[in-house]
Design a protein around this motif. Structure first.
Motif, PDB file in Angstrom:
ATOM      1  N   ASP A  97      12.578  -2.962  13.301  1.00 23.13           N
ATOM      2  CA  ASP A  97      11.213  -3.379  13.620  1.00 23.13           C
ATOM      3  C   ASP A  97      10.620  -4.114  12.435  1.00 23.13           C
ATOM      4  OD1 ASP A  97      11.380  -2.153  16.068  1.00 23.13           O
ATOM      5  OD2 ASP A  97      10.412  -0.290  15.397  1.00 23.13           O
ATOM      6  N   LYS A  98       9.597  -4.911  12.692  1.00 25.44           N
ATOM      7  CA  LYS A  98       8.942  -5.646  11.611  1.00 25.44           C
ATOM      8  C   LYS A  98       8.294  -4.696  10.611  1.00 25.44           C
ATOM      9  CE  LYS A  98       8.021  -9.932  14.037  1.00 25.44           C
ATOM     10  NZ  LYS A  98       6.990 -10.861  14.499  1.00 25.44           N
ATOM     11  N   THR A 126      10.199   5.921   3.687  1.00 24.30           N
ATOM     12  CA  THR A 126      10.969   7.142   3.552  1.00 24.30           C
ATOM     13  C   THR A 126      11.392   7.702   4.909  1.00 24.30           C
ATOM     14  OG1 THR A 126       8.960   8.483   3.505  1.00 24.30           O
ATOM     15  CG2 THR A 126       9.859   7.735   1.386  1.00 24.30           C
ATOM     16  N   ILE A 127      10.709   7.289   5.969  1.00 27.12           N
ATOM     17  CA  ILE A 127      11.065   7.725   7.315  1.00 27.12           C
ATOM     18  C   ILE A 127      12.312   6.957   7.745  1.00 27.12           C
ATOM     19  CG2 ILE A 127      10.271   7.828   9.709  1.00 27.12           C
ATOM     20  CD1 ILE A 127       7.417   7.884   8.601  1.00 27.12           C
ATOM     21  N   GLN A 128      13.130   7.572   8.572  1.00 28.99           N
ATOM     22  CA  GLN A 128      14.335   6.893   9.037  1.00 28.99           C
ATOM     23  C   GLN A 128      13.956   5.603   9.740  1.00 28.99           C
ATOM     24  OE1 GLN A 128      16.459   9.540  11.575  1.00 28.99           O
ATOM     25  NE2 GLN A 128      18.072   9.817  10.067  1.00 28.99           N
ATOM     26  N   THR A 129      14.745   4.588   9.499  1.00 28.49           N
ATOM     27  CA  THR A 129      14.471   3.312  10.146  1.00 28.49           C
ATOM     28  C   THR A 129      14.865   3.384  11.606  1.00 28.49           C
ATOM     29  OG1 THR A 129      16.620   2.510   9.468  1.00 28.49           O
ATOM     30  CG2 THR A 129      14.767   1.971   8.047  1.00 28.49           C
ATOM     31  N   LYS A 130      14.059   2.759  12.442  1.00 27.21           N
ATOM     32  CA  LYS A 130      14.306   2.742  13.878  1.00 27.21           C
ATOM     33  C   LYS A 130      14.845   1.373  14.252  1.00 27.21           C
ATOM     34  CE  LYS A 130      10.379   5.755  14.360  1.00 27.21           C
ATOM     35  NZ  LYS A 130       8.973   5.777  14.630  1.00 27.21           N
ATOM     36  N   ALA A 161       8.337  -2.216   5.178  1.00 32.28           N
ATOM     37  CA  ALA A 161       8.401  -1.025   4.332  1.00 32.28           C
ATOM     38  C   ALA A 161       9.564  -1.104   3.356  1.00 32.28           C
ATOM     39  CB  ALA A 161       8.522   0.221   5.204  1.00 32.28           C
ATOM     40  N   VAL A 162      10.709  -1.566   3.829  1.00 37.45           N
ATOM     41  CA  VAL A 162      11.872  -1.695   2.947  1.00 37.45           C
ATOM     42  C   VAL A 162      11.607  -2.744   1.882  1.00 37.45           C
ATOM     43  CG1 VAL A 162      14.288  -2.413   2.869  1.00 37.45           C
ATOM     44  CG2 VAL A 162      13.508  -0.869   4.664  1.00 37.45           C
ATOM     45  N   LEU A 163      10.973  -3.846   2.270  1.00 31.89           N
ATOM     46  CA  LEU A 163      10.619  -4.889   1.310  1.00 31.89           C
ATOM     47  C   LEU A 163       9.631  -4.367   0.283  1.00 31.89           C
ATOM     48  CD1 LEU A 163      10.829  -7.860   0.443  1.00 31.89           C
ATOM     49  CD2 LEU A 163       8.921  -8.322   1.981  1.00 31.89           C
ATOM     50  N   CYS A 164       8.672  -3.573   0.737  1.00 35.48           N
ATOM     51  CA  CYS A 164       7.684  -2.991  -0.173  1.00 35.48           C
ATOM     52  C   CYS A 164       8.354  -2.061  -1.177  1.00 35.48           C
ATOM     53  CB  CYS A 164       6.637  -2.242   0.634  1.00 35.48           C
ATOM     54  SG  CYS A 164       5.349  -1.503  -0.351  1.00 35.48           S
ATOM     55  N   GLU A 165       9.301  -1.255  -0.709  1.00 32.53           N
ATOM     56  CA  GLU A 165      10.009  -0.335  -1.598  1.00 32.53           C
ATOM     57  C   GLU A 165      10.853  -1.101  -2.618  1.00 32.53           C
ATOM     58  OE1 GLU A 165      13.231   3.309  -1.322  1.00 32.53           O
ATOM     59  OE2 GLU A 165      12.239   2.609   0.483  1.00 32.53           O
ATOM     60  N   SER A 224       0.839  -1.185   0.000  1.00 27.91           N
ATOM     61  CA  SER A 224       0.000   0.000   0.000  1.00 27.91           C
ATOM     62  C   SER A 224       0.878   1.239   0.000  1.00 27.91           C
ATOM     63  CB  SER A 224      -0.911  -0.011   1.223  1.00 27.91           C
ATOM     64  OG  SER A 224      -0.118   0.107   2.394  1.00 27.91           O
ATOM     65  N   HIS A 225       0.259   2.380  -0.325  1.00 28.52           N
ATOM     66  CA  HIS A 225       1.023   3.623  -0.364  1.00 28.52           C
ATOM     67  C   HIS A 225       1.538   3.998   1.014  1.00 28.52           C
ATOM     68  CE1 HIS A 225       0.379   4.577  -4.523  1.00 28.52           C
ATOM     69  NE2 HIS A 225      -0.901   4.300  -4.390  1.00 28.52           N
ATOM     70  N   SER A 226       0.788   3.672   2.064  1.00 28.51           N
ATOM     71  CA  SER A 226       1.242   4.035   3.400  1.00 28.51           C
ATOM     72  C   SER A 226       2.531   3.304   3.759  1.00 28.51           C
ATOM     73  CB  SER A 226       0.154   3.725   4.429  1.00 28.51           C
ATOM     74  OG  SER A 226      -0.137   2.343   4.409  1.00 28.51           O
ATOM     75  N   ALA A 227       2.683   2.084   3.266  1.00 35.54           N
ATOM     76  CA  ALA A 227       3.919   1.338   3.542  1.00 35.54           C
ATOM     77  C   ALA A 227       5.097   1.981   2.829  1.00 35.54           C
ATOM     78  CB  ALA A 227       3.772  -0.111   3.114  1.00 35.54           C
TER      79      ALA A 227
END
Length: 118
Positions: free
Chosen positions: A25-26, A13-17, A31-35, A5-8
């Motif tokens: 985090d999962k 784009t936000i810094q990874t924590k 999100a990285v996998l989605c990108e 989804s677009h939210s993912a």
């Protein structure tokens, strides 16, 4: 049907924590996998046009028999379609129709004509 989804994608784009143990985090991994899936989809979408160019501009000039040229053209066409449909699954129909509109010959011709008028 879209894989992500677009939210993912916005989350990517936000810094990874990092957790205290140093792992992501999962949600960040997702999100990285989605990108990366979106980048793969765009790559496959662009690659799907290259075999068609080869069918029209390279295969006719190869020193092969007509049956070999036909077989090569068929294999290239099937490969192009497979790449295209996998990219549709990864990107979603909306993204693909947007890029196809930009790659339509009528749209490109209009852009070239407007560029020459300047």
């Amino acid at each position: 049907m879209r894989v992500c989804s677009h939210s993912a994608i916005e989350i990517a784009t936000i810094q990874t924590k990092f957790t205290p143990s140093g792992l992501r985090d999962k949600g960040d991994i997702k999100a990285v996998l989605c990108e990366s899936m979106q980048k793969l989809g765009l790559f496959l979408f662009i690659v799907s046009f290259l075999p068609w160019l080869a069918v029209f501009f390279v295969v006719p000039f190869l020193p092969l028999d007509i049956t070999q040229k036909t077989t090569l053209s068929f294999v290239l066409a099937v490969g192009a379609e497979v790449c295209f449909w996998i990219s549709v699954l990864l990107l979603g129909k909306e993204v693909v129709t947007k890029y196809r509109r930009y790659l339509h010959p009528r749209y490109l011709w209009k852009k070239i004509r407007n560029f020459n008028r300047r």
